[in-house]
Write a protein that holds these residues in place. Sequence first.
Motif, PDB file in Angstrom:
ATOM      1  N   SER A   1      24.842  47.429  72.876  1.00 47.13           N
ATOM      2  CA  SER A   1      26.088  48.123  72.541  1.00 47.13           C
ATOM      3  C   SER A   1      25.772  49.560  72.125  1.00 47.13           C
ATOM      4  CB  SER A   1      26.802  47.397  71.400  1.00 47.13           C
ATOM      5  OG  SER A   1      26.032  47.513  70.195  1.00 47.13           O
ATOM      6  N   ARG A   2      26.791  50.385  72.068  1.00 47.44           N
ATOM      7  CA  ARG A   2      26.599  51.771  71.623  1.00 47.44           C
ATOM      8  C   ARG A   2      26.068  51.801  70.187  1.00 47.44           C
ATOM      9  NH1 ARG A   2      28.063  56.438  73.699  1.00 47.44           N
ATOM     10  NH2 ARG A   2      29.335  55.377  75.281  1.00 47.44           N
ATOM     11  N   GLU A   3      26.573  50.899  69.356  1.00 48.21           N
ATOM     12  CA  GLU A   3      26.110  50.841  67.968  1.00 48.21           C
ATOM     13  C   GLU A   3      24.628  50.475  67.903  1.00 48.21           C
ATOM     14  OE1 GLU A   3      27.057  48.416  63.786  1.00 48.21           O
ATOM     15  OE2 GLU A   3      28.218  48.009  65.608  1.00 48.21           O
ATOM     16  N   GLU A   4      24.215  49.530  68.745  1.00 47.82           N
ATOM     17  CA  GLU A   4      22.800  49.131  68.753  1.00 47.82           C
ATOM     18  C   GLU A   4      21.911  50.269  69.247  1.00 47.82           C
ATOM     19  OE1 GLU A   4      22.917  44.318  69.506  1.00 47.82           O
ATOM     20  OE2 GLU A   4      23.404  45.660  71.182  1.00 47.82           O
ATOM     21  N   GLN A   5      22.399  51.017  70.226  1.00 49.63           N
ATOM     22  CA  GLN A   5      21.624  52.170  70.697  1.00 49.63           C
ATOM     23  C   GLN A   5      21.477  53.221  69.599  1.00 49.63           C
ATOM     24  OE1 GLN A   5      22.653  53.544  74.826  1.00 49.63           O
ATOM     25  NE2 GLN A   5      24.043  51.786  74.801  1.00 49.63           N
ATOM     26  N   GLU A   6      22.510  53.400  68.801  1.00 46.83           N
ATOM     27  CA  GLU A   6      22.422  54.338  67.687  1.00 46.83           C
ATOM     28  C   GLU A   6      21.443  53.847  66.626  1.00 46.83           C
ATOM     29  OE1 GLU A   6      26.411  54.718  66.375  1.00 46.83           O
ATOM     30  OE2 GLU A   6      27.044  55.993  68.066  1.00 46.83           O
ATOM     31  N   GLN A   7      21.414  52.546  66.403  1.00 49.05           N
ATOM     32  CA  GLN A   7      20.444  51.970  65.457  1.00 49.05           C
ATOM     33  C   GLN A   7      19.019  52.213  65.943  1.00 49.05           C
ATOM     34  OE1 GLN A   7      21.686  47.881  65.338  1.00 49.05           O
ATOM     35  NE2 GLN A   7      23.505  48.309  64.089  1.00 49.05           N
ATOM     36  N   LEU A   8      18.804  52.077  67.236  1.00 47.07           N
ATOM     37  CA  LEU A   8      17.467  52.300  67.798  1.00 47.07           C
ATOM     38  C   LEU A   8      17.093  53.773  67.769  1.00 47.07           C
ATOM     39  CD1 LEU A   8      17.722  49.822  70.789  1.00 47.07           C
ATOM     40  CD2 LEU A   8      16.099  49.662  68.896  1.00 47.07           C
ATOM     41  N   ARG A   9      18.078  54.652  67.866  1.00 45.72           N
ATOM     42  CA  ARG A   9      17.783  56.086  67.793  1.00 45.72           C
ATOM     43  C   ARG A   9      17.191  56.434  66.436  1.00 45.72           C
ATOM     44  NH1 ARG A   9      16.020  58.921  71.122  1.00 45.72           N
ATOM     45  NH2 ARG A   9      17.706  58.485  72.605  1.00 45.72           N
ATOM     46  N   ALA A  10      17.548  55.691  65.412  1.00 43.61           N
ATOM     47  CA  ALA A  10      16.976  55.913  64.093  1.00 43.61           C
ATOM     48  C   ALA A  10      15.502  55.526  64.053  1.00 43.61           C
ATOM     49  CB  ALA A  10      17.747  55.111  63.038  1.00 43.61           C
ATOM     50  N   VAL A  11      15.068  54.668  64.978  1.00 42.90           N
ATOM     51  CA  VAL A  11      13.661  54.275  65.065  1.00 42.90           C
ATOM     52  C   VAL A  11      12.831  55.397  65.676  1.00 42.90           C
ATOM     53  CG1 VAL A  11      12.035  52.632  66.131  1.00 42.90           C
ATOM     54  CG2 VAL A  11      14.220  51.822  65.203  1.00 42.90           C
ATOM     55  N   SER A  12      13.408  56.099  66.663  1.00 42.51           N
ATOM     56  CA  SER A  12      12.687  57.182  67.334  1.00 42.51           C
ATOM     57  C   SER A  12      13.680  58.211  67.856  1.00 42.51           C
ATOM     58  CB  SER A  12      11.846  56.639  68.490  1.00 42.51           C
ATOM     59  OG  SER A  12      11.285  57.693  69.246  1.00 42.51           O
ATOM     60  N   THR A  13      13.452  59.459  67.517  1.00 46.05           N
ATOM     61  CA  THR A  13      14.306  60.537  68.020  1.00 46.05           C
ATOM     62  C   THR A  13      13.883  60.997  69.406  1.00 46.05           C
ATOM     63  OG1 THR A  13      12.898  62.179  66.918  1.00 46.05           O
ATOM     64  CG2 THR A  13      14.809  61.353  65.693  1.00 46.05           C
ATOM     65  N   ARG A  14      12.651  60.616  69.818  1.00 46.82           N
ATOM     66  CA  ARG A  14      12.109  61.081  71.094  1.00 46.82           C
ATOM     67  C   ARG A  14      12.221  60.044  72.207  1.00 46.82           C
ATOM     68  NH1 ARG A  14       7.012  60.981  70.761  1.00 46.82           N
ATOM     69  NH2 ARG A  14       6.685  62.208  72.652  1.00 46.82           N
ATOM     70  N   ALA A  15      12.465  58.800  71.865  1.00 48.46           N
ATOM     71  CA  ALA A  15      12.466  57.736  72.861  1.00 48.46           C
ATOM     72  C   ALA A  15      13.607  57.899  73.863  1.00 48.46           C
ATOM     73  CB  ALA A  15      12.577  56.383  72.178  1.00 48.46           C
ATOM     74  N   ARG A  16      13.382  57.403  75.082  1.00 45.36           N
ATOM     75  CA  ARG A  16      14.452  57.334  76.080  1.00 45.36           C
ATOM     76  C   ARG A  16      15.161  56.003  75.874  1.00 45.36           C
ATOM     77  NH1 ARG A  16      15.116  55.188  81.283  1.00 45.36           N
ATOM     78  NH2 ARG A  16      16.612  56.366  82.560  1.00 45.36           N
ATOM     79  N   ILE A  17      16.418  56.056  75.493  1.00 46.91           N
ATOM     80  CA  ILE A  17      17.176  54.848  75.164  1.00 46.91           C
ATOM     81  C   ILE A  17      18.384  54.744  76.084  1.00 46.91           C
ATOM     82  CG2 ILE A  17      18.464  53.633  73.368  1.00 46.91           C
ATOM     83  CD1 ILE A  17      16.805  55.132  71.291  1.00 46.91           C
ATOM     84  N   THR A  18      18.533  53.583  76.730  1.00 47.04           N
ATOM     85  CA  THR A  18      19.700  53.302  77.567  1.00 47.04           C
ATOM     86  C   THR A  18      20.291  51.971  77.111  1.00 47.04           C
ATOM     87  OG1 THR A  18      18.582  51.991  79.282  1.00 47.04           O
ATOM     88  CG2 THR A  18      18.458  54.392  79.487  1.00 47.04           C
TER      89      THR A  18
END
Length: 299
Positions: free
Chosen positions: A17-34
């Motif tokens: 979900s969009r919320e889960e992707q935002e949670q993962l962005r907190a793990v890494s600002t540089r990662a490629r997340i889809t």
Amino acid sequence: MSEYQYYEFQALDRPLSREEQEQLRAVSTRARITATSFTNTYNWGDLSGNPRSMVERYFDAHLYVTNWGTHRLMLRLPKQTLDLPAVRPYRLDHHVDAWTTRTHLVLDLTSEDEGGDWIEGADDSLAALIGVRDELATGDLRPLYLAWLSALAAWELEDDDEEEYQTCPEPPVPAGLGELTAPQHALADFLRVDADLLAVAAQASPTAPKEPLRPTKKELAPLIAALPQQEKDALLLRLALGPEPQLRTDLLYRLRGMTAPIAAPGDRSAAHLLDAAHALRTSLGSVQNRSGPKPVADA
């Protein structure tokens, strides 16, 4: 050589979900997340999140590769497709581990070799391995046996207690070890399974069924027709209620008894397998030496 760490996570049964992707962005600002993936390469520093927790919560597959020799593959499967008692005989030391969450079973397979190869640009590796998850979900235990062989060879290097090898039993031997699938070949390469050890293990492996592990439409039709009417109605109701990515996995699990290879009880010890692999390696080396180029006679 600079430090190299490659992390890849894949969500297969449902998108993030969009919320889960935002949670993962907190793990890494540089990662490629889809909606289905998280990838990052580190030449310094490290991932701030815990891969185990990330797999338990978000992802169905995780690959980790370093230039100091670590190869790690984690797979998450619904508990109804693969249970812990079936996996337990293949667990060995820290190289093959498994545990359950409320809904899933997680496999953790690791190969360590500081003097070995490493995969630079590992972004194609998980794609080659991901088919192993479907094979496990449909009852094929060859990937678990391959992981056990890899762990056994690593254990031999780390521990020289002969008595432990004598008392360590071989797990159930799946059919078809002498004829691996493409994902299984990729897994054997990734976990650095010794070819001689695999050849010795395959001597006790039953012949694989002629049917492919992924049945064709022609093969699936009679299997589905044979399902009880009540069960088919329940499956159709789940389909009609909305997208349910796990539905296909559940159906394949229900049908797997007619498509999965069998496993024979293992009756050899770890010591027997290691000694037999050493003997095979030695004999092959002798043959190669005898058949090598002969010296050129003086004119």
